[in-house]
Design a protein around this motif. Structure first.
Motif: not given
Length: 228
Positions: A86-88, A91-93, A120-127, A150-162
């Motif tokens: 139940a990975m999704v 996520i909150p915890a 964050g690496v892989s799923f850690g990138g989500v968190l 989907g739909g989880t980024v609703t606020k401004r992010l800081p500088p981001t490297l992908i």
């Protein structure tokens, strides 16, 4: 989502010390690499869903050797120290654990301006991305072949490297493009590097290149000392 980082060859003599924080009655381990009394920026490392193994300690030691204080959070402690199906739902915890680690890192005496980088690496990138939009202490975020629900980024992010591999069959490269579109629409400083021959995990040469970009990116946005 097991991921293979090739940084085991980079292991350097930076010892880890274990801290423990309590979140919702759960004891969460944070491995600290570097000297927290030094006035250098703090970085929280969020491992993949395969757990806080030696490959991530190698990454942490390399970052510490580059001049950062690194805090690797064992967010799976919130679910008994293991990944669940139940990975999704978890996520909150797990996100609470990451945010607790960010606050813990920002509180250390050596954290410059209480600004923290999150990798964050892989799923850690989500968190990492989810926590970065929620916590004002985060001054930069790095996503290694991660994705954004989907739909989880609703606020401004800081500088981001992908960072992503073009041949990733677990998290398609389109996920990297989707995250880039989000930060571009937000007007956030962002950088993206797609490695054409990499899959879900980088080879040694690619990882060396990625580490150079990560350290340069964190120095630009967190103020780490130059010349390291």
């Amino acid at each position: 989502m097991a991921c293979v980082l090739a940084l085991a060859a980079f292991t350097v003599g930076v010892a880890a010390k274990a801290d423990t924080i309590e979140i919702d009655g759960k004891a969460v381990t944070i491995e600290r690499f570097g000297d927290a009394s030094r006035k250098v920026p703090a970085v929280v490392l969020v491992h993949g869903s395969d757990g806080a193994g030696e490959r991530y300690r190698a990454v942490s030691r390399k970052l510490a050797a580059a001049g950062f204080n690194v805090f690797m959070v064992h967010y799976l402690d919130m679910t008994g120290g293991r990944r669940t199906r139940a990975m999704v739902a978890n996520i909150p915890a797990w996100n609470k654990a990451v945010r607790g680690a960010i606050d813990h890192a920002a509180d250390q005496s050596g954290a410059v301006g209480r600004q923290v980088g999150v990798i964050g690496v892989s799923f850690g990138g989500v968190l990492a991305v989810l926590s970065a939009q929620q916590d004002p202490h985060v001054g930069a975020v790095v996503s290694y072949f991660g994705y954004v629900p989907g739909g989880t980024v609703t606020k401004r992010l800081p500088p981001t490297l992908i960072l992503h591999g073009a041949k990733d069959r677990i998290v398609p490269v389109e996920s990297a493009m989707a995250l880039q579109q989000i930060v571009q629409k937000q007007g956030v400083p962002n950088e993206i590097r797609i490695f054409p021959e990499a899959g879900h995990g980088f080879g040694l040469r690619e990882e060396m290149q990625a580490m150079q970009e990560v350290t340069a990116f964190l120095r630009r946005h967190l103020g780490a000392p130059q010349g390291k």
